[in-house]
Motif scaffolding. Structure first.
Motif, PDB file in Angstrom:
ATOM      1  N   VAL A  14       0.850  -1.201   0.000  1.00  0.00           N
ATOM      2  CA  VAL A  14       0.000   0.000   0.000  1.00  0.00           C
ATOM      3  C   VAL A  14       0.884   1.248   0.000  1.00  0.00           C
ATOM      4  CG1 VAL A  14      -1.695   1.324   1.334  1.00  0.00           C
ATOM      5  CG2 VAL A  14      -1.930  -1.154   1.122  1.00  0.00           C
ATOM      6  N   TRP A  15       1.947   1.259   0.824  1.00  0.00           N
ATOM      7  CA  TRP A  15       2.880   2.393   0.855  1.00  0.00           C
ATOM      8  C   TRP A  15       3.534   2.562  -0.513  1.00  0.00           C
ATOM      9  CZ3 TRP A  15       2.370   5.835   4.358  1.00  0.00           C
ATOM     10  CH2 TRP A  15       2.003   5.508   5.656  1.00  0.00           C
ATOM     11  N   LEU A  16       3.881   1.436  -1.161  1.00  0.00           N
ATOM     12  CA  LEU A  16       4.513   1.509  -2.482  1.00  0.00           C
ATOM     13  C   LEU A  16       3.586   2.171  -3.496  1.00  0.00           C
ATOM     14  CD1 LEU A  16       6.806   0.870  -4.456  1.00  0.00           C
ATOM     15  CD2 LEU A  16       5.771  -1.387  -4.775  1.00  0.00           C
ATOM     16  N   ALA A  21       2.730   7.069  -6.664  1.00  0.00           N
ATOM     17  CA  ALA A  21       1.802   8.115  -7.095  1.00  0.00           C
ATOM     18  C   ALA A  21       2.317   9.515  -6.736  1.00  0.00           C
ATOM     19  CB  ALA A  21       0.422   7.888  -6.473  1.00  0.00           C
ATOM     20  N   GLY A  22       3.463   9.587  -6.046  1.00  0.00           N
ATOM     21  CA  GLY A  22       4.066  10.879  -5.722  1.00  0.00           C
ATOM     22  C   GLY A  22       3.829  11.373  -4.313  1.00  0.00           C
ATOM     23  N   ASP A  23       3.240  10.545  -3.448  1.00  0.00           N
ATOM     24  CA  ASP A  23       2.976  10.930  -2.061  1.00  0.00           C
ATOM     25  C   ASP A  23       4.299  10.975  -1.292  1.00  0.00           C
ATOM     26  OD1 ASP A  23       2.459  10.805   0.734  1.00  0.00           O
ATOM     27  OD2 ASP A  23       0.513   9.865   0.389  1.00  0.00           O
ATOM     28  N   GLN A  27       6.640   8.048   0.457  1.00  0.00           N
ATOM     29  CA  GLN A  27       8.024   7.807   0.037  1.00  0.00           C
ATOM     30  C   GLN A  27       8.935   7.781   1.257  1.00  0.00           C
ATOM     31  OE1 GLN A  27       8.423  11.109  -2.651  1.00  0.00           O
ATOM     32  NE2 GLN A  27       7.499  10.001  -4.371  1.00  0.00           N
ATOM     33  N   PHE A  28       8.714   8.725   2.162  1.00  0.00           N
ATOM     34  CA  PHE A  28       9.515   8.765   3.394  1.00  0.00           C
ATOM     35  C   PHE A  28       9.281   7.522   4.240  1.00  0.00           C
ATOM     36  CE2 PHE A  28       9.614   9.814   7.942  1.00  0.00           C
ATOM     37  CZ  PHE A  28      10.971  10.056   8.083  1.00  0.00           C
ATOM     38  N   ASP A  29       8.005   7.194   4.481  1.00  0.00           N
ATOM     39  CA  ASP A  29       7.686   6.044   5.338  1.00  0.00           C
ATOM     40  C   ASP A  29       8.227   4.746   4.766  1.00  0.00           C
ATOM     41  OD1 ASP A  29       6.404   7.714   7.145  1.00  0.00           O
ATOM     42  OD2 ASP A  29       4.419   7.375   6.279  1.00  0.00           O
TER      43      ASP A  29
END
Length: 108
Positions: A14-16, A21-23, A27-29
């Motif tokens: 989900v994070w990927l 998508a540019g979030d 990206q940090f998490d």
């Protein structure tokens, strides 16, 4: 991004999706997950790539050179709207600096 989706646990997938998508927060998490090996294989290079993206300003107007379309013609520079400006995350910049100073991911 060059990340093997199959190597991620469902939460990291989900994070990927959000990171791709540019979030910037995603990206940090996800980058920090790669530093720790939390739900993903520990990978300093993947962490650096993600943290660098999170720390970098994106969006706004970019200028693109368009070469001439005819012989003897002249090219021109065209403004292209890159979407809303998103400042880079200070926390990502700091984490990237720590990772670069340490020279690698901490041992887990």
């Amino acid at each position: 991004m060059g990340i093997d989706r199959a190597s991620l646990d469902p939460a990291a997938q989900v994070w990927l999706d959000r990171a791709q998508a540019g979030d910037k927060q995603a990206q940090f998490d996800l980058g920090m997950r790669y530093v720790r090996g939390d739900g993903v294989p520990q990978d300093c290079e993947a962490a650096r790539r993600l943290l660098r993206r999170a720390a970098t300003r994106t969006g706004g107007t970019i200028w693109v050179y368009s070469p001439p379309v005819t012989t003897g013609g002249s090219g021109r520079v065209i403004p292209v709207d890159g979407g809303p400006v998103q400042p880079g995350l200070q926390t990502a910049e700091e984490a990237l600096a720590r990772l670069n100073v340490e020279g690698g991911c901490p041992k887990t």
